[in-house]
Design an enzyme around this catalytic site. Structure first.
Site, PDB file in Angstrom:
ATOM      1  N   SER A 253       7.909  -4.933  12.691  1.00 24.97           N
ATOM      2  CA  SER A 253       7.336  -3.524  12.603  1.00 24.97           C
ATOM      3  C   SER A 253       6.076  -3.175  13.281  1.00 24.97           C
ATOM      4  CB  SER A 253       7.457  -2.942  11.263  1.00 24.97           C
ATOM      5  OG  SER A 253       6.561  -3.636  10.308  1.00 24.97           O
ATOM      6  N   LYS A 254       5.778  -2.046  13.561  1.00 29.09           N
ATOM      7  CA  LYS A 254       4.501  -1.703  14.136  1.00 29.09           C
ATOM      8  C   LYS A 254       3.493  -1.984  13.122  1.00 29.09           C
ATOM      9  CE  LYS A 254       3.294   1.999  17.020  1.00 29.09           C
ATOM     10  NZ  LYS A 254       3.777   2.788  17.781  1.00 29.09           N
TER      11      LYS A 254
END
Ligand code: GLU
Length: 475
Positions: A253-254
């Protein structure tokens, strides 16, 4: 065997995710290794998620990575257009065919009814799904609703009590119970198809032989299988690639780092390294090899060696690969990458810098950072090095070097070395007592390439000027 045709089918929602790059790469390699075709299809039917400029960005990024497609936007082939929003009539025709065959049906339920239904199901701990309410409408009612312009969607009629089998090239056979598959919306009230409908129609019409995509799409595959059956079309082969995970095994994930290919590009990663890194996210060659160039990837790649389990994104591996690819490049290739608008030094000079710095950096921009003294006089002297290396005899030793170097005529690296050793010999002191102060004077720091290399690259004028300046500035 019929022609191998694969596709990368991104939705243009902003940027190319590294997971997307992995999907694109595996499709590309599979096609190239089998003399097949690699198609790019833009899946832009979700108008709410559409981002302006995203398609161009995607195409540019794929191009930067060297994943050229055989057919796609701007490279029209026999099965275009390759942008779904330009194919709406195709979906409308196909969906009415399904309605005629009673494989799909109109649904006029209001958002309010669907909401109540959902809440009811949630309250009773039931799976939230459509209750087929509109399946029992009479043809008269349907006609009436349609002609009165009541908003509607078209849904797939999923028959209950059926086992849906997905044969996956990576996962084997995966079975789904049709009771858990919703009567999926195929055509939305805005007249656009959903992902499922457009994806299946296009894969069929574009003669896609293998659907290779991320594991997150596996749960959609039973719906796709039902659609192929409803249309009475042959199914493509499916291969679902393992999830990408953060080092703590959560989904990539970011929040835990960069996920956009552009981020890596702007941080100075080489495309060869990034592509090589992504290759190893879920695939291995079955031996110890880790360094791959494109030709080697094409020769070695096979879906059989794609893992089922999630692939951990390990940034140290990427950094290591970057350094490996950097060293593998010729000095001339590195020159092209090093030259920037700000760096206007002559090629001949830059090539010399590259030669001595190549082994010492992991990124091109580090040549500027770690070797900043090649591009300008040091503005200060590293205090730790001064403390460690600037001895009571350094000043007089450096003065002797200045004098000796002045006499040299267009000196080479060897000339500097001979002169320094001669002076050291005459003084009866080890060469180290000259080398360290000289390095400090020329670079301002304690490490780096050979000091004679540095002096030769900088040239006599700069070398003398920096020694004089150090004598002025150091205690
Ligand atoms: N449009 C989907 C995506 O954004 C494509 C999934 C598929 O390959 O079927 O990834």
């Amino acid at each position: 065997m019929s022609e191998i045709r694969v596709r990368f089918a991104p939705s243009p929602t902003g940027y190319l995710h590294v997971g997307g790059l992995r999907t694109a790469l595996y499709n590309y390699l599979f096609a190239k290794s089998k003399e097949g075709k690699f198609v790019l299809r833009i899946e832009d039917t979700d108008r709410n998620r559409y981002v302006d400029g995203a398609v161009k960005n995607l195409i540019d990024t794929l191009g930067w990575c060297g994943l050229d497609y055989d057919e796609g936007p701007g490279k029209e082939g026999r099965y275009g257009p390759y942008v779904q929003s330009e194919r709406l009539p195709i979906y409308l025709n196909s969906v009415s065919e399904l309605v005629k065959k009673k494989k799909a049906y109109y649904c006029f339920c209001t958002p309010e009814r669907l909401k109540t239904l959902r809440e009811e199901q949630q309250k009773n701990n039931l799976q939230t799904m459509y209750d087929k309410h509109c399946l029992s409408l009479s043809s008269g009612e349907i006609e009436h609703n349609l002609s009165s312009g009541i908003p509607h969607v078209v849904r797939l009629n999923v028959l209950p009590k059926k086992i849906i089998r997905v044969d996956d090239l990576i996962r084997g056979t995966v079975e789904f119970d049709s009771e858990t598959v919703d009567d999926q919306v195929l055509l939305k009230s805005d007249g656009y198809p959903t992902y499922h409908l457009a994806n299946v129609i296009d894969d069929h019409m574009m003669k896609i032989s293998h659907v290779i995509r991320g594991e997150e799409w596996l749960s959609s595959t039973p719906k796709h299988v039902l659609l192929y059956e409803a249309f009475e079309w042959d199914k493509p082969s499916f291969a679902h690639l393992p999830l990408l995970l953060n080092p703590d095994k959560s989904k990539l994930s970011k929040r835990q780092g960069d996920v956009a290919v552009e981020d890596y590009r702007s941080k100075g990663y080489l495309k060869e390294a990034l592509v090589n890194f992504v290759l190893l996210l879920g695939w291995n060659p079955g031996d110890e090899r880790e360094f791959f160039l494109k030709d080697e990837m094409i020769k070695s790649f096979s879906l059989e060696r794609v893992n089922k389990s999630g692939a951990v994104f390990n940034i140290e591996k990427l950094n290591w690969l970057n350094a490996e690819h950097l060293r593998h490049k010729s000095d001339e290739e590195l020159l092209d990458l090093l030259k920037t608008d700000e760096n206007r030094f002559p090629d001949e000079f830059l090539l010399k810098v590259i030669k001595v710095m190549k082994e010492r950096v992991g990124f091109i921009h580090e040549i500027h950072e770690k070797g900043s003294y090649f591009f300008g006089d040091p503005s200060e002297y590293d205090p730790d090095t001064v403390k460690k290396r600037w001895k009571p005899d350094s000043r007089v030793n450096l003065e002797k070097l200045l004098f000796a170097f002045k006499l040299l005529d267009n000196p080479s690296k060897e000339d500097y070395e001979d002169a320094l050793k001669r002076v050291a010999g005459e003084t009866g002191s080890g060469p180290g007592n000259f080398i360290h102060p000289l390095r400090l004077a020329l670079s301002g720091i304690g490490g780096g390439p050979g000091v004679y290399d540095i002096a030769a690259i900088l040239g006599k004028d700069t070398t003398l000027r920096r020694i004089a300046k150090a004598l002025e500035k150091l205690p």
